[in-house]
Write an enzyme that holds these catalytic residues in place. Sequence first.
Site, PDB file in Angstrom:
ATOM      1  N   THR A 110       3.014  -8.276   6.792  1.00  0.00           N
ATOM      2  CA  THR A 110       1.737  -8.750   6.573  1.00  0.00           C
ATOM      3  C   THR A 110       1.621  -8.974   5.182  1.00  0.00           C
ATOM      4  OG1 THR A 110       1.087  -7.399   8.346  1.00  0.00           O
ATOM      5  CG2 THR A 110      -0.625  -8.224   6.983  1.00  0.00           C
ATOM      6  N   ALA A 111       1.561  -7.716   4.208  1.00  0.00           N
ATOM      7  CA  ALA A 111       1.365  -8.073   2.661  1.00  0.00           C
ATOM      8  C   ALA A 111       2.341  -8.599   2.125  1.00  0.00           C
ATOM      9  CB  ALA A 111       1.137  -6.568   2.381  1.00  0.00           C
ATOM     10  N   GLU A 131      13.847  -8.588   4.531  1.00  0.00           N
ATOM     11  CA  GLU A 131      12.960  -8.154   5.778  1.00  0.00           C
ATOM     12  C   GLU A 131      14.238  -7.841   6.928  1.00  0.00           C
ATOM     13  OE1 GLU A 131      10.298  -7.568   7.191  1.00  0.00           O
ATOM     14  OE2 GLU A 131      11.178  -7.342   9.019  1.00  0.00           O
ATOM     15  N   TRP A 159       9.839  -1.735  15.934  1.00  0.00           N
ATOM     16  CA  TRP A 159      10.664  -0.701  15.372  1.00  0.00           C
ATOM     17  C   TRP A 159      11.002   0.578  16.315  1.00  0.00           C
ATOM     18  CZ3 TRP A 159      13.756  -0.426  10.934  1.00  0.00           C
ATOM     19  CH2 TRP A 159      13.512  -1.495  10.118  1.00  0.00           C
ATOM     20  N   ASN A 189       0.414  -7.287  16.220  1.00  0.00           N
ATOM     21  CA  ASN A 189      -1.114  -6.706  16.465  1.00  0.00           C
ATOM     22  C   ASN A 189      -1.691  -7.258  17.550  1.00  0.00           C
ATOM     23  OD1 ASN A 189      -2.290  -8.610  15.029  1.00  0.00           O
ATOM     24  ND2 ASN A 189      -2.262  -7.563  13.163  1.00  0.00           N
ATOM     25  N   TRP A 623      -2.783   2.441  15.658  1.00  0.00           N
ATOM     26  CA  TRP A 623      -1.658   1.736  14.921  1.00  0.00           C
ATOM     27  C   TRP A 623      -2.061   1.304  13.483  1.00  0.00           C
ATOM     28  CZ3 TRP A 623      -2.689  -0.680  19.914  1.00  0.00           C
ATOM     29  CH2 TRP A 623      -1.774  -0.246  20.781  1.00  0.00           C
ATOM     30  N   HIS A 624      -3.182   2.331  13.123  1.00  0.00           N
ATOM     31  CA  HIS A 624      -3.650   1.961  11.709  1.00  0.00           C
ATOM     32  C   HIS A 624      -3.166   3.177  10.652  1.00  0.00           C
ATOM     33  CE1 HIS A 624      -7.254  -0.280  13.888  1.00  0.00           C
ATOM     34  NE2 HIS A 624      -6.004  -1.140  13.667  1.00  0.00           N
ATOM     35  N   ALA A 657      -0.278  -1.287   3.480  1.00  0.00           N
ATOM     36  CA  ALA A 657      -1.390  -0.521   4.078  1.00  0.00           C
ATOM     37  C   ALA A 657      -1.323   0.937   3.345  1.00  0.00           C
ATOM     38  CB  ALA A 657      -1.443  -0.486   5.534  1.00  0.00           C
ATOM     39  N   HIS A 667     -11.122  -2.076  12.017  1.00  0.00           N
ATOM     40  CA  HIS A 667      -9.460  -2.487  12.294  1.00  0.00           C
ATOM     41  C   HIS A 667      -8.938  -2.911  10.845  1.00  0.00           C
ATOM     42  CE1 HIS A 667      -9.136  -2.601  16.632  1.00  0.00           C
ATOM     43  NE2 HIS A 667     -10.635  -2.209  16.448  1.00  0.00           N
TER      44      HIS A 667
HETATM   45  C1  FAD Z   1       0.652  -2.837  17.859  1.00  0.00           C
HETATM   46  C2  FAD Z   1      -0.530  -3.134  16.995  1.00  0.00           C
HETATM   47  C3  FAD Z   1      -1.493  -3.387  16.947  1.00  0.00           C
HETATM   48  C4  FAD Z   1      -2.486  -3.505  15.857  1.00  0.00           C
HETATM   49  N1  FAD Z   1      -3.864  -4.228  16.176  1.00  0.00           N
HETATM   50  C5  FAD Z   1      -4.482  -4.499  15.087  1.00  0.00           C
HETATM   51  C6  FAD Z   1      -5.547  -5.358  15.295  1.00  0.00           C
HETATM   52  O1  FAD Z   1      -5.830  -5.945  16.330  1.00  0.00           O
HETATM   53  N2  FAD Z   1      -6.522  -5.553  14.127  1.00  0.00           N
HETATM   54  C7  FAD Z   1      -6.189  -5.065  13.116  1.00  0.00           C
HETATM   55  O2  FAD Z   1      -6.897  -5.260  12.364  1.00  0.00           O
HETATM   56  N3  FAD Z   1      -4.905  -4.421  12.837  1.00  0.00           N
HETATM   57  C8  FAD Z   1      -4.090  -3.992  13.789  1.00  0.00           C
HETATM   58  N4  FAD Z   1      -3.037  -3.548  13.674  1.00  0.00           N
HETATM   59  C9  FAD Z   1      -2.718  -2.811  12.198  1.00  0.00           C
HETATM   60  C10 FAD Z   1      -2.216  -3.921  11.398  1.00  0.00           C
HETATM   61  O3  FAD Z   1      -1.596  -4.891  11.875  1.00  0.00           O
HETATM   62  C11 FAD Z   1      -1.328  -3.265  10.338  1.00  0.00           C
HETATM   63  O4  FAD Z   1      -1.711  -2.204   9.761  1.00  0.00           O
HETATM   64  C12 FAD Z   1      -0.804  -4.073   9.280  1.00  0.00           C
HETATM   65  O5  FAD Z   1      -0.305  -5.396   9.532  1.00  0.00           O
HETATM   66  C13 FAD Z   1       0.120  -3.578   8.545  1.00  0.00           C
HETATM   67  O6  FAD Z   1       0.575  -4.396   7.219  1.00  0.00           O
HETATM   68  P1  FAD Z   1       1.584  -3.933   6.265  1.00  0.00           P
HETATM   69  O7  FAD Z   1       2.069  -4.935   5.471  1.00  0.00           O
HETATM   70  O8  FAD Z   1       1.399  -2.635   5.673  1.00  0.00           O
HETATM   71  O9  FAD Z   1       3.188  -3.649   7.202  1.00  0.00           O
HETATM   72  P2  FAD Z   1       3.941  -4.575   8.242  1.00  0.00           P
HETATM   73  O10 FAD Z   1       3.215  -5.686   8.613  1.00  0.00           O
HETATM   74  O11 FAD Z   1       4.107  -3.609   9.380  1.00  0.00           O
HETATM   75  O12 FAD Z   1       5.038  -4.873   7.447  1.00  0.00           O
HETATM   76  C14 FAD Z   1       6.185  -4.076   6.962  1.00  0.00           C
HETATM   77  C15 FAD Z   1       7.461  -4.811   7.214  1.00  0.00           C
HETATM   78  O13 FAD Z   1       8.583  -4.454   6.565  1.00  0.00           O
HETATM   79  C16 FAD Z   1       9.514  -4.490   7.253  1.00  0.00           C
HETATM   80  N5  FAD Z   1      10.522  -3.265   6.767  1.00  0.00           N
HETATM   81  C17 FAD Z   1      10.337  -1.781   6.975  1.00  0.00           C
HETATM   82  N6  FAD Z   1      11.275  -1.465   6.520  1.00  0.00           N
HETATM   83  C18 FAD Z   1      12.092  -1.993   5.873  1.00  0.00           C
HETATM   84  C19 FAD Z   1      13.317  -1.949   5.171  1.00  0.00           C
HETATM   85  N7  FAD Z   1      13.811  -0.562   4.610  1.00  0.00           N
HETATM   86  N8  FAD Z   1      14.016  -3.103   4.621  1.00  0.00           N
HETATM   87  C20 FAD Z   1      13.574  -4.366   5.081  1.00  0.00           C
HETATM   88  N9  FAD Z   1      12.440  -4.442   5.679  1.00  0.00           N
HETATM   89  C21 FAD Z   1      11.887  -3.407   6.090  1.00  0.00           C
HETATM   90  C22 FAD Z   1       9.291  -4.556   8.782  1.00  0.00           C
HETATM   91  O14 FAD Z   1      10.237  -4.962   9.364  1.00  0.00           O
HETATM   92  C23 FAD Z   1       8.063  -5.275   8.438  1.00  0.00           C
HETATM   93  O15 FAD Z   1       8.180  -6.634   8.821  1.00  0.00           O
HETATM   94  C24 FAD Z   1      -2.219  -3.132  14.772  1.00  0.00           C
HETATM   95  C25 FAD Z   1      -0.828  -2.535  14.229  1.00  0.00           C
HETATM   96  C26 FAD Z   1      -0.091  -2.577  15.538  1.00  0.00           C
HETATM   97  C27 FAD Z   1       1.487  -2.164  15.238  1.00  0.00           C
END
Ligand code: FAD
Length: 687
Positions: A110-111, A131, A159, A189, A623-624, A657, A667
């Site tokens: 996401t980020a 990734e 994962w 999500n 999942w938050h 996050a 959310h």
């Molecule tokens: C099933 C589910 C349902 C959800 N529903 C909602 C919803 O309806 N509404 C809402 O607002 N939020 C929802 N969320 C929460 C929200 O989607 C997440 O909190 C947010 O997307 C997290 O973003 P992030 O950038 O922190 O991490 P992520 O988007 O998880 O990104 C992390 C990335 O890093 C990669 N990665 C990890 N480790 C490594 C490594 N060592 N080397 C290379 N790549 C790596 C992963 O594969 C992933 O692509 C949900 C989450 C889930 C899992």
Amino acid sequence: MVPTQHLYCREGTSFGCGSNDRPNHIWEYLPEWYKMLVIKPGIGHTPFFLLFILYFNRMRYNTLTVLPFVALIGKSLATPVKRSQVNGITSDAATFAQSSFDYVIVGGGTAGLVLAARLTEDSAVSVGVIEAGEPRFDDLNVDTPAYLGQALFNPLYDWVYETVPQTTLNGRSVPLNLGKMIGGSSALNFMIWQRGSQGDYDNWSQLGIDGGWDWAGLLPYFEKTENVTSGPLDTPYNFTERAGSGFGEGNSGPIAVSYNNFYSTLEGPYAQSLLSLGVPENADPDNGDTTGLFNSAASVDVQTGNRTYSGRNYLLPNVGRSNLAVLVGAQATKIQFSQDGGNATATGVQFTSGGTNYTVSADKEVILSTGSLRTPQLLELSGIGDEARLSALGIPVVVANSDVGENLQDHQTLNSGFLLVDPDIPTIDTLFSNASFAATQMEQYLTDHTGFFTYTPSALSFHPLQQFWTDDELDAALAQLQTEIAQTNVSSFISKQFQLQIDNIKQGQVAQMELLFVAGVLGASSNDQQNFVDMSNFASRPFSRGSVHINTTDPLAYPQIDTAYLQYTFDKQVLIKGAQVTRNLSQTAPLSNFVSSPLSPSANVTTDQDFENYIIENVGTEWHQVGTASLGPFGEGGVVASDLIVYGTSNLRVVDASIMPMQIGAHIQATVYAIAEKAADIIKAAQ
Ligand SMILES: Cc1cc2nc3c(=O)[nH]c(=O)nc-3n(C[C@H](O)[C@H](O)[C@H](O)COP(=O)(O)OP(=O)(O)OC[C@H]3O[C@@H](n4cnc5c(N)ncnc54)[C@H](O)[C@@H]3O)c2cc1C
């Protein structure tokens, strides 16, 4: 729309570098001697390229034609231009590792992809993303809203983590899901799109975090992310105001946000019953106050009927940029540092792909965007963390900071299933149990992007506790909470958070509890003839604080995730009350005309103790997860400073996050996007 073909056409090499009607990047057609000539000295290839074209076109050139090129070559040598050898989405790890990037972003979720898109707006800046997952573009499991949940536990997308056995849950481990693909969790999500309340973010600045990490400072970045299509007036909610008006200026960002164009027959009765329990409607929930019942927006593009997420909406439109390369199927294992007395300088990232280890160098910064459950692991593997923990594992300490991986907060969840009176009312489950219904709906979906396949959960309500608790109940619960806190050894950072949370509860202004309705239980009834609905409740501002740490130097092992669910009785009480409200709701007209009996928890679960026992056996995640590499002062809970630089380093940032210091009563995906948009501006300003 980007055609499918070119995204999948060149497995093992660079792909996604152009449209179908023109060749992929011209780079692929150039001979190796030419690439070496250009890459090794680190000069731009434009002048060489022109000479190359002249030569192969067998042009007759004389002194006059050559002169301008000689001048250009001279200019190139005088002002070196850095070029990466790859661009687009690639699985060619060797070439990626040989390339040189200004910024290496770890995690194309996401980020991470917001950052990748924003930083490469400047063509002089090069970005490489690592990734672990793969692209899943044009995959119905990702794109189709009503398939939400179908990719869970499938390792192609997820994962598939679990917590360590939870002592508070009789030793039970709780499954956790997290996106593992381009787009990360934004592709997995449930698409609910929601900003938190003003008070949620203002809490962060009240923890002593400066730099605009509050509602006013984040609002422009929500707006920069969102492109909102207002909802229709004639929804089953019968709200007076047009849904979406509160989004204000959010109208041109990459993430299309819309309102359902399809509702089941059950949202209306559900909403009416909730209103009749005294819950107010909120026609403007994204304007700083989430409390009340509302028709939620979703990260869905109403024009296409597809999920919108960082992979499709931030990466794809920019994937052809020559200064952006996204390596897929590669897992980062360690950040490399150089240290000459002062702060540590991140120089590159080690990663593994196809069983081979590589290192890619970062000239300016390394940015960790691997999410709340992975970012602490990479920090610790790289020598940033609690000194004793790292030393016990033989990891040389680069920065001693015992707050790495602490402060984990998650929304604790209880799902309640109810049997419907009429087995023929279509629910989301009918899409999986009735093939002809599904076929008709799919045809409609593919034709005009409407119908049941566009369904997302829209009936959300957020509540101050006073809505359902008597003053006496609340006073008693808070007194017990304060006793339990006094008996726990919490850090001053968490102690400050608790004080803010308690103030919020007493003021009754920030949501503490969420109820959510889903017409169906996401495919669970597909094998029988019965029909269900799910009414979940959540502890929105939990007191439980867990952790994520490594217990091995094996970078491919999963970290130890301890969510500490139900650590405080208060969180349990919030869930018990929520389950009781849900039960009451199911027995309130008009919803009671549709719902016949409670299934899980069953009708036998009636007393507080029954509900408590049930919750211990069944509490799960929303999942938050947040907070494990938190913003905050060093030595007082902080892992990153307000510019998101990891303390003790000069150029390692965390953007995901994990930097959220306190959970929000909402959310969280919209907040993660806003954090990344803000981070991009911070990084650009530092260039
Ligand atoms: C099933 C589910 C349902 C959800 N529903 C909602 C919803 O309806 N509404 C809402 O607002 N939020 C929802 N969320 C929460 C929200 O989607 C997440 O909190 C947010 O997307 C997290 O973003 P992030 O950038 O922190 O991490 P992520 O988007 O998880 O990104 C992390 C990335 O890093 C990669 N990665 C990890 N480790 C490594 C490594 N060592 N080397 C290379 N790549 C790596 C992963 O594969 C992933 O692509 C949900 C989450 C889930 C899992």
